[in-house]
Design a protein around this motif. Structure first.
Motif, PDB file in Angstrom:
ATOM      1  N   PHE A   1      31.336  48.400  39.079  1.00 49.81           N
ATOM      2  CA  PHE A   1      30.959  47.012  38.839  1.00 49.81           C
ATOM      3  C   PHE A   1      29.498  46.910  38.409  1.00 49.81           C
TER       4      PHE A   1
ATOM      5  N   SER B   1      40.412  46.111  40.629  1.00 51.51           N
ATOM      6  CA  SER B   1      41.677  45.957  41.349  1.00 51.51           C
ATOM      7  C   SER B   1      42.433  47.277  41.455  1.00 51.51           C
TER       8      SER B   1
ATOM      9  N   PHE C   1      37.111  40.035  45.306  1.00 53.76           N
ATOM     10  CA  PHE C   1      36.133  39.701  44.268  1.00 53.76           C
ATOM     11  C   PHE C   1      36.783  39.724  42.884  1.00 53.76           C
TER      12      PHE C   1
ATOM     13  N   SER D   1      40.682  49.419  44.090  1.00 58.32           N
ATOM     14  CA  SER D   1      40.891  48.853  45.422  1.00 58.32           C
ATOM     15  C   SER D   1      42.305  49.120  45.936  1.00 58.32           C
TER      16      SER D   1
ATOM     17  N   LEU E   1      38.818  36.593  42.509  1.00 58.40           N
ATOM     18  CA  LEU E   1      37.981  35.429  42.230  1.00 58.40           C
ATOM     19  C   LEU E   1      37.465  35.444  40.795  1.00 58.40           C
ATOM     20  N   LEU E   2      37.148  36.628  40.265  1.00 51.45           N
ATOM     21  CA  LEU E   2      36.751  36.726  38.864  1.00 51.45           C
ATOM     22  C   LEU E   2      37.893  36.315  37.937  1.00 51.45           C
TER      23      LEU E   2
ATOM     24  N   ARG F   1      28.506  45.379  34.502  1.00 46.19           N
ATOM     25  CA  ARG F   1      28.086  43.980  34.493  1.00 46.19           C
ATOM     26  C   ARG F   1      27.088  43.727  33.371  1.00 46.19           C
TER      27      ARG F   1
ATOM     28  N   ILE G   1      37.552  43.891  49.963  1.00 47.78           N
ATOM     29  CA  ILE G   1      36.403  43.130  49.463  1.00 47.78           C
ATOM     30  C   ILE G   1      36.349  43.145  47.931  1.00 47.78           C
ATOM     31  N   PRO G   2      36.384  44.323  47.256  1.00 43.37           N
ATOM     32  CA  PRO G   2      36.392  44.278  45.784  1.00 43.37           C
ATOM     33  C   PRO G   2      37.669  43.678  45.208  1.00 43.37           C
TER      34      PRO G   2
END
Length: 82
Positions: free
Chosen positions: A19, A37, A69, A40, A72-73, A23, A65-66
């Motif tokens: 990540f 994903s 995230f 994870s 949510l992205l 980014r 957690i990822p």
């Protein structure tokens, strides 16, 4: 030492590193979502294959957690597009 538990934590470290590398303003969000994903889910599978309860719980919690995230992205990208 439990090899699957350590591999589960390694997947978390790799996903955070990926990540941070991908980014930026020119980063491909969908590629980031796929990578986060996938790593994870692999990390959760390694945690489930672990034999000790501590590694199972720690691996599942840390790798969710990822995954959350990335969800949510994906949700944010779905809202922002017409």
């Amino acid at each position: 030492m439990n090899i699957f538990g350590l591999l589960s934590l390694l997947m978390f470290v790799i996903s955070v590193t990926a990540f941070l590398i991908m980014r930026g303003p020119d980063g491909d969000i969908y590629l980031t979502i796929i990578v986060l994903s996938t790593l994870s889910v692999i990390g959760v599978l390694f945690a489930v294959l672990s034999k000790q309860l501590l590694w199972k719980v720690l691996g599942i919690v840390v790798n969710l957690i990822p995954l959350l995230f990335a969800f949510l992205l994906l949700f944010a990208m779905g809202i922002s597009e017409p």
